[in-house]
Write an enzyme that holds these catalytic residues in place. Structure first.
Site, PDB file in Angstrom:
ATOM      1  N   GLU A 215     -39.031  23.697  20.442  1.00 11.56           N
ATOM      2  CA  GLU A 215     -40.156  22.813  20.794  1.00 11.56           C
ATOM      3  C   GLU A 215     -39.590  21.793  21.754  1.00 11.56           C
ATOM      4  O   GLU A 215     -38.799  20.938  21.375  1.00 11.56           O
ATOM      5  CB  GLU A 215     -40.738  22.162  19.537  1.00 11.56           C
ATOM      6  CG  GLU A 215     -42.138  21.615  19.763  1.00 11.56           C
ATOM      7  CD  GLU A 215     -42.162  20.127  20.055  1.00 11.56           C
ATOM      8  OE1 GLU A 215     -42.224  19.783  21.262  1.00 11.56           O
ATOM      9  OE2 GLU A 215     -42.128  19.336  19.106  1.00 11.56           O
TER      10      GLU A 215
ATOM     11  N   GLY B 281     -36.407  19.073  21.147  1.00  8.04           N
ATOM     12  CA  GLY B 281     -35.709  18.173  22.048  1.00  8.04           C
ATOM     13  C   GLY B 281     -36.004  18.514  23.488  1.00  8.04           C
ATOM     14  O   GLY B 281     -37.037  19.103  23.813  1.00  8.04           O
ATOM     15  N   GLY B 282     -35.073  18.164  24.382  1.00  2.00           N
ATOM     16  CA  GLY B 282     -35.280  18.337  25.806  1.00  2.00           C
ATOM     17  C   GLY B 282     -35.182  19.779  26.268  1.00  2.00           C
ATOM     18  O   GLY B 282     -34.495  20.610  25.673  1.00  2.00           O
TER      19      GLY B 282
ATOM     20  N   GLU C 142     -41.039  14.776  32.827  1.00  2.00           N
ATOM     21  CA  GLU C 142     -41.274  14.049  31.584  1.00  2.00           C
ATOM     22  C   GLU C 142     -40.487  12.740  31.595  1.00  2.00           C
ATOM     23  O   GLU C 142     -39.260  12.745  31.672  1.00  2.00           O
ATOM     24  CB  GLU C 142     -40.855  14.903  30.382  1.00  2.00           C
ATOM     25  CG  GLU C 142     -41.155  14.229  29.045  1.00  2.00           C
ATOM     26  CD  GLU C 142     -40.782  15.103  27.864  1.00  2.00           C
ATOM     27  OE1 GLU C 142     -41.571  15.166  26.905  1.00  2.00           O
ATOM     28  OE2 GLU C 142     -39.703  15.721  27.900  1.00  2.00           O
TER      29      GLU C 142
ATOM     30  N   GLY D 214     -32.658  22.906  25.435  1.00  2.00           N
ATOM     31  CA  GLY D 214     -33.252  24.133  24.900  1.00  2.00           C
ATOM     32  C   GLY D 214     -32.785  25.370  25.646  1.00  2.00           C
ATOM     33  O   GLY D 214     -32.509  26.416  25.040  1.00  2.00           O
TER      34      GLY D 214
ATOM     35  N   CYS E  90     -43.457  13.963  22.650  1.00  2.00           N
ATOM     36  CA  CYS E  90     -43.427  15.118  23.545  1.00  2.00           C
ATOM     37  C   CYS E  90     -44.822  15.525  24.000  1.00  2.00           C
ATOM     38  O   CYS E  90     -44.993  16.057  25.095  1.00  2.00           O
ATOM     39  CB  CYS E  90     -42.717  16.283  22.878  1.00  2.00           C
ATOM     40  SG  CYS E  90     -43.318  16.676  21.224  1.00  2.00           S
TER      41      CYS E  90
ATOM     42  N   LYS F 289     -29.024  18.678  11.448  1.00  2.00           N
ATOM     43  CA  LYS F 289     -28.407  17.681  12.304  1.00  2.00           C
ATOM     44  C   LYS F 289     -29.475  16.755  12.869  1.00  2.00           C
ATOM     45  O   LYS F 289     -30.199  17.107  13.806  1.00  2.00           O
ATOM     46  CB  LYS F 289     -27.632  18.306  13.464  1.00  2.00           C
ATOM     47  CG  LYS F 289     -26.688  17.281  14.132  1.00  2.00           C
ATOM     48  CD  LYS F 289     -26.246  17.685  15.500  1.00  2.00           C
ATOM     49  CE  LYS F 289     -27.141  17.160  16.594  1.00  2.00           C
ATOM     50  NZ  LYS F 289     -27.161  15.669  16.690  1.00  2.00           N
TER      51      LYS F 289
END
Length: 496
Positions: A256, A234-235, A391, A239, A290, A181
């Protein structure tokens, strides 16, 4: 200018070797972030679409059409894919720039890295692996590695092609089947990659792609009992949700996630090199990386000089459409993300930080319809400020000063994240000493951002767990099986 505009980039799903439309009649607009124009439409999958893709992957894995191939046969497919990526290098780079907004030179580098990643895992999978043991019994004990099964691979929009390949290449090399995806914001190069899979005649059902919102499609992939492994980039908030959801089926997960990485500049560093890499550390990819070096920690004796030079250089960065070969920094990926970054800049002002450069949306010289933000610098910040701790994922740097090595390490580690970190010094012992104390998974001394297919990628703390790339990345997609063979076949005599 590379201004060849695609007028109709219609992206369909790829399930069981077929290009399919969704049962959902609504389509998602694909936006060029350089000018806000619609360049095409992509399917918006339903839960049923996701289940069809998972079913295809499950049946393909269980049939052995891929997992039963020898490692050499799988490697041959991967080498062909790498060759096709290079054959389509110009088109892939152009599409990545059009869809994501990144400068063309960055997109070219991503394409080259993607091909190299397939080649790396094609070579690695054919190398011997496993162990044998001398045990205190007439038994030969050994360990082999096997594919996990069906792998759900979910990637973000900042590196649409490369992040996908970082997961797809080792997953396929290990013998798994996949449900991939891509981000719903940037599906274009993923479509081209799956077209390449079709060209090399990858068996049906081995690689499947579904499109749409993570809350629907991604959630089904994570929840579904027929998916054995989730690899997500992703964020951190997402996660955490994936961890909770995957617990119900006890599937393997690797994450990650976010970062707020420190870049430490000591007074004895080569000054021009440190400034140059600090700029690269935060403004490459428009800060949408990231591992971006968004917290720049500078020893107080050179702090003012560094800020002056850094701000002067930041103000000279050429911001423009990625298709313009003169552009050094492109737009943010979407209007939604633009507004998020601008809100953080306003927050920094309200928190009392001093704005030293940038701080606004760029609208002059034809940039008014795109999502451009000037390279931004905050100084005089405090450790408790949200712009220091959270972030931002944009071209926003905060510069802090420190007195000595101990304070630099303390400030660097004072974060819920632990993805990356850099150190600039001409004292080799100090450089190694400091990076060993950084609570981060990826570190650099006198450089920043460079990473390699051979080396592991991943973080500490709330930056996630598991590793991509290298041998570690392959192991993430493998099960370990113990085998014991009796060499003296006779009754054991345990019971009389």
């Amino acid at each position: 200018m590379i201004d060849k505009q695609e007028q109709s980039l219609n992206v369909k799903m790829y399930i069981n070797g077929e290009w399919r439309e969704s049962s959902n009649i609504q389509k998602r607009s694909i936006i060029n972030p350089a000018n806000g124009s619609i360049i095409g439409y992509s399917e918006e999958a339903t839960i049923e679409d996701a289940r069809e893709a998972i079913k295809a992957a499950r049946e393909a894995f269980d049939s052995g059409v891929w997992s039963n191939l020898s490692t050499g046969e799988r490697a041959e497919f991967l080498f062909k894919i790498a060759d096709k990526i290079i054959e389509n290098r110009e088109e892939l780079a152009r599409l990545e720039t059009l869809d994501n907004g990144k400068p063309y030179r960055e997109a070219e580098a991503d394409v080259d890295d993607a091909a190299a990643c397939f080649r790396y895992y094609a070579g690695l999978i054919t190398k011997p692996s496993g162990q044998t043991y001398d045990v205190p019994a007439p038994i030969q004990a050994m360990v082999i590695r096997e594919p996990i099964g069906v792998c759900g691979l979910i990637v973000p929009w900042n590196y649409p092609l490369l992040m996908g390949v970082w997961k797809i290449a080792p997953a396929l090399a290990a013998g798994n089947t996949i449900v991939f995806k891509p981000s719903e914001v940037t599906p274009v190069t993923s479509k081209k990659l799956l077209e390449i899979f079709e060209e090399v005649e990858l068996p049906k059902g081995v690689a499947n792609m579904v499109l749409g919102a993570g809350s629907i499609v991604g959630n089904e992939i994570v929840e579904n009992k027929d998916v054995d492994k989730i690899s997500f980039t992703g964020g951190t908030v997402t996660g955490k949700h994936i961890m909770r959801t995957a617990a119900d089926t006890v599937k393997k997960v690797s994450l990650e996630l976010g970062g707020k990485s420190p870049n430490i500049i000591f007074a004895d560093a080569d000054f021009e090199t440190a400034v140059d890499y600090a700029l690269f550390g935060i403004y490459a990819g428009s800060g949408q990386i990231c591992a971006a070096g968004s917290r720049i920690l500078v020893e107080e004796s050179i702090h003012d000089r560094f800020v002056e030079k850094f701000v002067d250089r930041a103000n000279q960065i050429i911001v423009g459409p990625g298709s313009d070969l003169e552009s050094e920094m492109g737009p943010l990926v979407s209007e939604e993300h633009l507004n998020k970054v601008l809100s953080y800049i306003e927050l920094g002002k309200k928190e009392g930080a001093a704005l030293a450069a940038g701080g606004s949306r760029l609208t002059e010289n034809g940039l008014d319809k795109g999502y451009f933000v000037a390279p931004t610098v905050f100084v005089d910040v405090r450790q408790d400020m949200r712009i220091v701790r959270e972030e931002i994922f944009g071209p926003v740097a905060v510069i802090q000063k420190f007195k000595n090595e101990q304070e630099a390490i303390k400030l660097a580690n004072d974060s819920e994240y632990g993805l990356a970190g850099g150190v600039f010094t001409q004292d080799g012992a100090k450089g190694l000493r400091v990076v060993k104390k950084l609570r981060a998974g990826i570190t650099w001394v006198n450089t920043y951002h460079f990473t390699f297919n051979e080396a592991p990628w991943g973080g500490y703390k709330q930056s996630g767990f598991g590793r991509g790339l290298g041998t570690f990345g392959l192991e993430e997609f493998q099960e370990v099986k113990q085998i014991n063979i009796n060499l003296e076949v006779e009754p054991i005599g345990w019971f009389k």
